[in-house]
Design a protein around this motif. Structure first.
Motif, mmCIF file in Angstrom:
data_model
loop_
_atom_site.group_PDB
_atom_site.id
_atom_site.type_symbol
_atom_site.label_atom_id
_atom_site.label_comp_id
_atom_site.label_asym_id
_atom_site.label_seq_id
_atom_site.Cartn_x
_atom_site.Cartn_y
_atom_site.Cartn_z
ATOM 1 N N VAL A 83 82.816 41.260 15.547
ATOM 2 C CA VAL A 83 83.739 40.315 16.274
ATOM 3 C C VAL A 83 84.609 41.119 17.345
ATOM 4 O O VAL A 83 84.926 40.772 18.340
ATOM 5 N N ARG A 84 84.737 42.598 16.843
ATOM 6 C CA ARG A 84 85.296 43.593 17.997
ATOM 7 C C ARG A 84 84.270 43.723 18.904
ATOM 8 O O ARG A 84 84.964 43.602 20.096
ATOM 9 N N GLU A 85 83.245 43.664 18.802
ATOM 10 C CA GLU A 85 82.188 43.883 19.880
ATOM 11 C C GLU A 85 82.057 42.649 20.863
ATOM 12 O O GLU A 85 82.148 42.713 22.144
ATOM 13 N N GLN A 86 82.256 41.535 20.292
ATOM 14 C CA GLN A 86 82.223 40.344 21.164
ATOM 15 C C GLN A 86 83.543 40.148 21.770
ATOM 16 O O GLN A 86 83.562 39.737 22.855
ATOM 17 N N LEU A 87 84.696 40.446 21.194
ATOM 18 C CA LEU A 87 86.046 40.525 21.847
ATOM 19 C C LEU A 87 85.875 41.494 23.287
ATOM 20 O O LEU A 87 86.249 41.192 24.294
ATOM 21 N N ALA A 88 85.293 42.717 23.043
ATOM 22 C CA ALA A 88 85.332 43.657 23.892
ATOM 23 C C ALA A 88 84.497 43.166 25.094
ATOM 24 O O ALA A 88 84.746 43.402 26.319
#
Length: 256
Positions: A31-36
């Motif tokens: 999720v953090r990778e997709q947000l970034a």
């Protein structure tokens, strides 16, 4: 279906929606990778003037994914380089409006604090409960929270792990507005549309100077403000805005 959805609800506005309802939108590494990735693209998108960040109508984000962290070691956590993923949000030049319903806990509270405006539902709650599982915040929970609410309120939240309700968050300075739960998304979008109608260069300069000036001396911060103020007088939008005011018409801003 993707764990992070991107929508374009109106001209100039992008909406990023967390989409892990089965895990209460826990912030996994994925999720953090997709947000970034989304924030990196939107930061450079000329047709985007404001971003709304939400978890949906039931929960914003109930912290990090504990199952994914429980058995990790220090070197494993270091090699994840999650600070670089958070930086994509923190360094976004476009204004970000967080629409918070339900829980915004741990990493979820930290995510909300990366926004520039927080619209909270009456039933929302904010907290940093990391101490209760043997750790501490690692994405700004000790630093952004203290800057928002002051030492004593931050210590109370951080050392007890107790959440605060939306009304208290507003009083403390941890929220911009509190509205009925079923009005949060609409209010956040309305604010984003209003911001998107403003001159983009002035909006970006306001955000940049406000954030940069927070940790500078008053004298240095005033210098940053003065230089940005002067710089905007070389923009077409400044000429358009003032001429429209004199002619009593609605201005049309192009970001130039």
């Amino acid at each position: 279906m993707s764990e992070v959805l991107l929508e374009r609800p109106s001209p100039g506005v992008a909406l990023i929606r967390l989409n892990r309802p089965e895990a209460r939108n826990a912030l996994s590494q994925s999720v953090r990778e997709q947000l970034a990735a989304h924030f990196t693209v939107l930061s450079n998108a000329a047709d985007v003037r404001c971003i709304v960040l939400t978890g949906g109508e039931e929960v914003f984000a109930a912290g990090a994914d504990i199952r994914d962290m429980a058995e990790r070691g220090a070197v494993e956590m270091l090699l994840r380089n999650t600070h670089r993923l958070w930086a994509a949000i923190a360094q976004c030049p476009k204004p970000v409006v967080a629409a918070v319903n339900g829980y915004a806990l741990g990493g979820g509270c930290e995510l909300a604090m990366h926004a520039d405006i927080i619209v909270a539902g009456e039933g929302a709650s904010f907290g940093q409960p990391e101490v209760r599982v043997g750790i501490m915040p690692g994405a700004g929970g000790t630093q952004r929270l203290t800057r928002a609410v002051g030492k004593f309120q931050a210590m109370h939240m951080l050392l007890t792990g107790l959440p605060v309700k939306a009304a208290d968050a507003l009083r403390m300075g941890l929220a911009s507005e509190v509205v009925a739960d079923d009005e949060v998304q609409a209010r956040a979008l309305a604010l984003a549309e209003l911001i998107a109608s403003m001159p983009p260069l002035a909006v970006m300069q306001i955000k940049e100077v406000l954030l940069a000036g927070q940790d500078a001396s008053l004298e240095a911060a005033m210098m940053l403000e003065r230089k940005s103020f002067q710089l905007l007088f070389d923009s077409a939008d400044q000429k358009e805005g003032m001429q429209a005011f004199l002619e009593k018409r609605k201005p049309v801003y192009v970001g130039a």
